[in-house]
Enzyme design. Structure first.
Site, mmCIF file in Angstrom:
data_model
loop_
_atom_site.group_PDB
_atom_site.id
_atom_site.type_symbol
_atom_site.label_atom_id
_atom_site.label_comp_id
_atom_site.label_asym_id
_atom_site.label_seq_id
_atom_site.Cartn_x
_atom_site.Cartn_y
_atom_site.Cartn_z
ATOM 1 N N HIS A 25 2.596 39.389 48.911
ATOM 2 C CA HIS A 25 2.875 38.325 49.884
ATOM 3 C C HIS A 25 3.003 36.982 49.168
ATOM 4 O O HIS A 25 3.945 36.212 49.416
ATOM 5 C CB HIS A 25 1.759 38.268 50.927
ATOM 6 C CG HIS A 25 1.876 37.131 51.891
ATOM 7 N ND1 HIS A 25 2.397 37.262 53.156
ATOM 8 C CD2 HIS A 25 1.537 35.810 51.769
ATOM 9 C CE1 HIS A 25 2.376 36.088 53.773
ATOM 10 N NE2 HIS A 25 1.859 35.190 52.955
ATOM 11 N N GLU A 26 2.063 36.706 48.272
ATOM 12 C CA GLU A 26 2.102 35.443 47.531
ATOM 13 C C GLU A 26 3.276 35.396 46.550
ATOM 14 O O GLU A 26 3.835 34.331 46.301
ATOM 15 C CB GLU A 26 0.776 35.218 46.808
ATOM 16 C CG GLU A 26 -0.438 35.108 47.725
ATOM 17 C CD GLU A 26 -0.268 34.058 48.822
ATOM 18 O OE1 GLU A 26 0.419 33.045 48.579
ATOM 19 O OE2 GLU A 26 -0.823 34.262 49.920
ATOM 20 N N HIS A 29 6.204 33.949 48.142
ATOM 21 C CA HIS A 29 6.274 32.479 48.118
ATOM 22 C C HIS A 29 6.604 31.974 46.714
ATOM 23 O O HIS A 29 7.364 31.015 46.543
ATOM 24 C CB HIS A 29 4.932 31.876 48.550
ATOM 25 C CG HIS A 29 4.549 32.158 49.967
ATOM 26 N ND1 HIS A 29 5.381 31.891 51.032
ATOM 27 C CD2 HIS A 29 3.407 32.682 50.509
ATOM 28 C CE1 HIS A 29 4.773 32.229 52.161
ATOM 29 N NE2 HIS A 29 3.577 32.719 51.865
#
Length: 443
Positions: A25-26, A29
């Protein structure tokens, strides 16, 4: 292997899966931020004290002590003070001080040459891509795991092989001692059908699926029909007369349907008294997107009704009411479910692995949908701020007014802290409920 060890392995499997999902998920980003030349100072999994880290280039990568999430630090998340361009506190008001302190922290690592590498200077569409990268990654993970589940393992479907034969005819909600005089043999028991018999024909028609057979049995109440099974490699033919019996009405979700008053529904249909063995049947690629869509729809339904669902959890946790099996659960509850699945020794290993993969797929869909809630500190809150910035700039342009510049999302930090406190409170409640009143999925 003992059930305790299997339980632990199930918990570890899902714990590692959640950690990897958060890490990716990170990454969702991190990658677009770097592609757009924003300087990323930290990529961390967890919160609190740093357990281990290493620096590569301009970014520090590491793990924190509390594995409750992760974050990516980008310089200049908030614009400077609009009045004087300062990033230092300029007011003694509580809300203004919160915004100023956050603004100051966001610019701590901004150095010479970084003026065009701060996040707030990105065009709106790039901000949205960076913020949607995390949920998009979870959606992708969920989609891949759904494909593995459906195409690799398959879906558990009933076969035409008999798993069990009911000895007695029993009305819904009643029990009968099979050794008592009250035990009236079921048509299957009377016909001496046996477990592991493979049903090949019914009433002279070839049987190709369990659903097909069930429909014929239900429509044949009171009618004597022939049934042929394959037993130990040889065909065996006998006659059966399905009896009229009240059977549960099953809804589209596979659960017993209820009327408007919440009462379980039954209907009188033909009944034989046999159960089917199940097997994992691989599905085509065309089934992946519909399954993923249905999963996302179910998660979205829970999220849209989250306040009411959480209230229901609280009520169940502090009363004798049972938990809603379709309600929200914490990571503790997820771990418990995973452990129970892994410890079900009567279920084939392949089926247990499939269930765990499906659980991880659902978790990733849940992470994606939850993070899209348009409230800070969630990704959806940052997206909402970027969209507001775009609208404000467009309106100013249409009215012939000066460009208002980047929207100072730091002004919403008081709301952020309130939402964060509510999320932590909800998490604590769910953990407590999962300890004292866990969800019962397996009866």
């Amino acid at each position: 292997m003992s059930p305790v060890i299997l339980f632990i392995l199930g918990v570890v499997f899902v714990a590692v899966g959640i950690a990897v999902s958060i890490a990716l998920h990170e990454v969702g980003h991190l990658v677009p931020a770097k592609l757009f030349k924003v300087r990323v100072t930290k990529y961390m999994i967890g919160f609190g004290p740093t357990l281990w880290s290493t620096k590569k280039g301009e970014t520090e990568y590491g793990f924190k002590a509390l594995p409750l999430g992760g974050y990516v630090s980008m310089i200049g998340m908030y614009p400077p003070n609009k009045d004087d361009g300062s990033v230092r506190p300029s007011s003694t008001g509580m809300f203004q001080t919160l915004a100023s302190e956050a603004r100051s922290m966001a610019h701590e690592d901004v150095g010479p040459g970084d003026e065009n590498r701060v996040f707030y200077r990105l065009p709106v569409w790039k901000k949205i891509i960076v913020m949607l990268g995390g949920p998009a990654m979870n959606l992708l993970i969920g989609l891949v795991l759904t494909a593995v589940l459906l195409m690799g393992f398959g879906i558990s479907e009933p076969t035409t092989t008999i798993a069990d034969v009911s000895k007695c005819q029993v009305k819904a909600g009643e029990t009968v001692d099979p050794d008592s005089a009250d035990c009236k043999p079921t048509p299957a028991a009377a016909a001496q059908l046996k477990p592991n018999d493979v049903i090949t024909s019914f009433d002279g028609k070839p049987v190709t699926s369990w659903d097909q057979l069930t429909g014929w049995i239900r429509a044949s109440a009171g009618k004597e029909v022939s049934i042929t099974v394959e037993r130990n490699g040889s065909p065996v033919t006998s006659t059966v007369t399905p009896v009229l019996s009240a059977r549960p009405v099953v809804g589209a979700d596979g659960r017993q349907a209820k009327d408007d008053a919440g009462k379980l529904l039954y209907q009188d249909v033909g009944f034989l008294g046999i159960g089917a063995q199940t097997a994992l049947v691989p599905q085509p690629a065309s089934s992946v997107l519909p399954m993923a869509g249905e999963n996302i729809k179910q998660v979205a339904g829970v999220v849209l009704n989250l306040p009411a669902r959480v209230a229901g959890v609280a009520k169940a946790a502090f009363s004798e009411e049972p938990r809603d099996p379709n309600g929200p659960i914490s990571v503790v509850g997820v771990g418990r479910v995973a452990g129970e699945v892994a410890a079900m020794e009567e279920v084939p290993v392949q089926a247990r692995l499939a269930a765990l993969v499906g659980l991880l797929a659902g978790l990733n869909f849940a992470l994606a949908v939850f993070n899209l809630i348009p409230l800070l500190p969630l990704d959806g809150g940052h997206v909402a701020g970027a969209l507001y910035e775009a609208v404000r700039r467009r309106v100013a342009k249409l009215l012939g007014k000066p460009d208002p510049g980047a929207f100072d999302i730091a002004k919403l930090l008081p709301v952020t802290y309130v939402v964060a406190a509510l999320l932590m409170g909800m998490g604590a409640l769910l953990i407590y409920a999962d300890i004292v009143k866990p969800v019962n999925l397996f009866g």
